[in-house]
Design an enzyme around this catalytic site. Structure first.
Site, mmCIF file in Angstrom:
data_model
loop_
_atom_site.group_PDB
_atom_site.id
_atom_site.type_symbol
_atom_site.label_atom_id
_atom_site.label_comp_id
_atom_site.label_asym_id
_atom_site.label_seq_id
_atom_site.Cartn_x
_atom_site.Cartn_y
_atom_site.Cartn_z
ATOM 1 N N ARG A 168 -13.124 31.144 22.474
ATOM 2 C CA ARG A 168 -13.527 31.702 21.187
ATOM 3 C C ARG A 168 -13.646 33.225 21.316
ATOM 4 N NH1 ARG A 168 -18.615 30.154 17.196
ATOM 5 N NH2 ARG A 168 -19.912 30.468 19.045
ATOM 6 N N ASP A 450 -28.195 30.947 20.262
ATOM 7 C CA ASP A 450 -27.241 32.047 20.379
ATOM 8 C C ASP A 450 -27.404 32.965 19.182
ATOM 9 O OD1 ASP A 450 -25.953 30.800 18.246
ATOM 10 O OD2 ASP A 450 -24.271 30.072 19.447
#
Length: 532
Positions: A168, A450
């Protein structure tokens, strides 16, 4: 799309660390420069269009499925590319930053896929960005290991037991300030994609897989089209067969939810499906409609995946994917296994319930944030899939979702609680502390958090203040108390910087769209003399 644009030099504006020269080779930098030359201006235009869209929606323009693409949605004939090697069975995917420890543990975890995350789970320090590329290269070359603090050594298992790597890259909205092209920072997405593709695409093909990606934060079909053109150009530049790249798009913005089919269509020759990203989706909803009282959300813990508008979003995602032959991947299980037996069982019970809902709804797999959650997720999907690699045959023709269904937030509205306000402040501050120290994934209150968590936490505070459902003095009082607690818990934490970051992103009149770009530029960029 031209791929023969003249190469200009990419300049390195940061100190070279150990083995950085293995990644930042002249040929690799030239490749990134060619991508920047071809696509940076178009990316900049799309970021301007994002801002125009924000203004249009804030002025009252309705959000609906685009009329101009009705023919794409109505055409039953088109499909995405068939599943690529290593991506046929995706019943369990693990996510995490590409640091050395996570790389080994994720690949050995028993998950079918590892999403190596340069975006929300990585604080984009220069060493993290280039070190992550080195770790991926070492993993593919099978020369990676690490030794834990207790002296235990970890090495990769047999190749056929390892998870498939899917990278990603950072989103289109971010820059890489340590690399400059044509007098401007290189788009971070092109850095992360370009360096990995240059060094690892052919290696992955030779190993029986391919260069695979997760695409974050897309807001519309035009941003997907840009990625597709990047893929075409990259394959042509390196002589990789057309269609080798595969990409799964995270549907984590409210505008992208209205263009799922169009996004698949733009990427169809390179598509490997869609993923449902919970916290970023709610974060996007508040950013887009936070000025309206009918989009006022309660404590984020109360906004579960069973809320009507969230159910509409996930069921539409499954239906859209399966109608086009694409995988539908469920959301994150962020629980961290506890040493306390009761807490551990309670966490696993929550994970099981969440994954059972996803598997029964038709998802082909789901995400976990910790290797300890792989077995329960696998068990749930095994019970539904059996020996089948997916359930693409479940087209969910029973699902019919309207624009109103996707926007029906009022059915779960309610005032925030004092506990919810304090939790958001505490979590945002602790995440900011870790992020400023270079850690993008951090365990807080039994969950692996996150950047998406910090984003939803800080925009909820902003939204509640804007609509005066909480008092500013109350928030400031809690902020002072939590900063004192933070300083006691983390003596190394730069409390003044953390306060400034929170005030700048949660307590201002105009909401910053992301905390990361400005915080990165002010706190994580470490430029040095220009290098060639």
């Amino acid at each position: 799309m031209p791929t023969s644009a003249p190469t200009r030099h990419v300049r390195i504006l940061a100190p070279l660390g150990d083995r950085h020269d293995e990644i930042l080779t002249p040929a690799a930098l030239d490749f990134v420069g060619q991508l920047a030359s071809a696509f940076a201006r178009r990316r900049q235009d799309l970021m301007k269009e994002r801002r125009r869209q924000v203004l249009r929606l804030a002025s009252g323009s309705p959000l609906d499925f685009p009329m101009v693409t009705a023919a794409v949605r109505a055409d039953p004939s088109w499909r995405v590319a068939p599943p690529a090697p290593g991506l046929t069975d995706r019943r369990v995917e693990i996510t995490g930053p590409p640091d050395r420890r996570m790389t080994v543990n994720a690949l050995n975890s028993g998950a079918r896929v590892w999403m190596a995350d340069f975006e929300d789970a990585t604080a984009p320090t220069w060493n993290n960005v280039i070190g992550g590329q080195l770790n991926l290269l070492d993993a593919i070359e099978r020369c990676i290991d690490f030794t834990a603090d207790d002296g235990k050594e970890y090495r990769l298992a047999d190749r056929d037991q390892l998870a498939t790597i899917v990278v990603r890259p950072r989103g289109w909205h971010l820059d890489e300030e340590h690399l400059e092209f044509d007098g401007r920072p290189v788009p971070a997405a092109l850095v992360d994609f370009g360096l990995y593709f240059f060094h690892c695409a052919q290696r992955q093909i030779d190993a029986g897989h391919g260069p695979y990606f997760y695409l974050p934060k897309l807001e519309n079909r035009y941003e997907a089209r840009l990625w597709n053109d990047v893929f075409v150009a990259a394959q042509e530049l390196l002589g990789i067969p057309h269609g080798t790249i595969r990409a799964t798009v995270l549907i984590e913005t409210i505008t992208a939810a209205f263009e799922m089919e169009e996004i698949l269509y733009e990427l169809r020759e390179h598509s490997s499906g869609l993923n449902a990203g919970r916290w970023d989706y709610l974060f996007s909803l508040i950013k887009t409609f936070g000025h309206r009282t009918d989009f006022l959300l309660p404590d984020r813990a109360k906004v579960t995946m069973t809320a009507p508008f969230m159910r509409s979003y996930t069921e539409l995602l499954v239906r859209t994917c399966h109608r086009r032959g694409a995988h539908a991947i469920g959301g994150m299980a962020a629980q961290v296994p506890s040493k306390d037996p009761a807490a551990h069982e309670a966490a696993l019970a929550k994970v099981r319930l969440d994954k059972e809902r996803e598997a029964e709804d038709g998802f082909d797999g789901s995400w976990v944030a910790h290797p300890g959650l792989v077995p329960v997720c696998r068990e749930v999907f095994d019970s539904v899939l059996g020996d089948r690699p997916h359930q693409l045959d479940r087209t969910r023709d029973d699902v019919a979702v309207t624009a109103a269904d996707l926007l029906s937030v009022r059915r779960i509205s309610g005032p925030p609680t004092a506990e919810g306000v304090r939790t958001n402040i505490a979590v945002a501050l602790r995440y900011f502390a870790a992020w400023l120290r270079g850690q993008g994934a951090v365990a807080l209150n039994g969950l692996m958090e996150d950047a998406a968590t910090a984003e939803i936490a800080r925009v909820q505070i902003w939204q509640w203040l804007r609509h005066r459902v909480i008092d500013r003095d109350t928030v400031l009082g809690m902020l002072d108390e939590e900063l004192v607690a933070l300083g006691a818990e983390y003596p190394w934490a730069p409390v003044d910087e953390i306060r400034d970051l929170f005030e700048h992103t949660a307590l201002t009149g105009e909401l910053p769209l992301f905390f990361t770009p400005d915080a990165y530029a002010r706190h994580l960029v470490r430029r040095t003399e220009t290098r060639s």
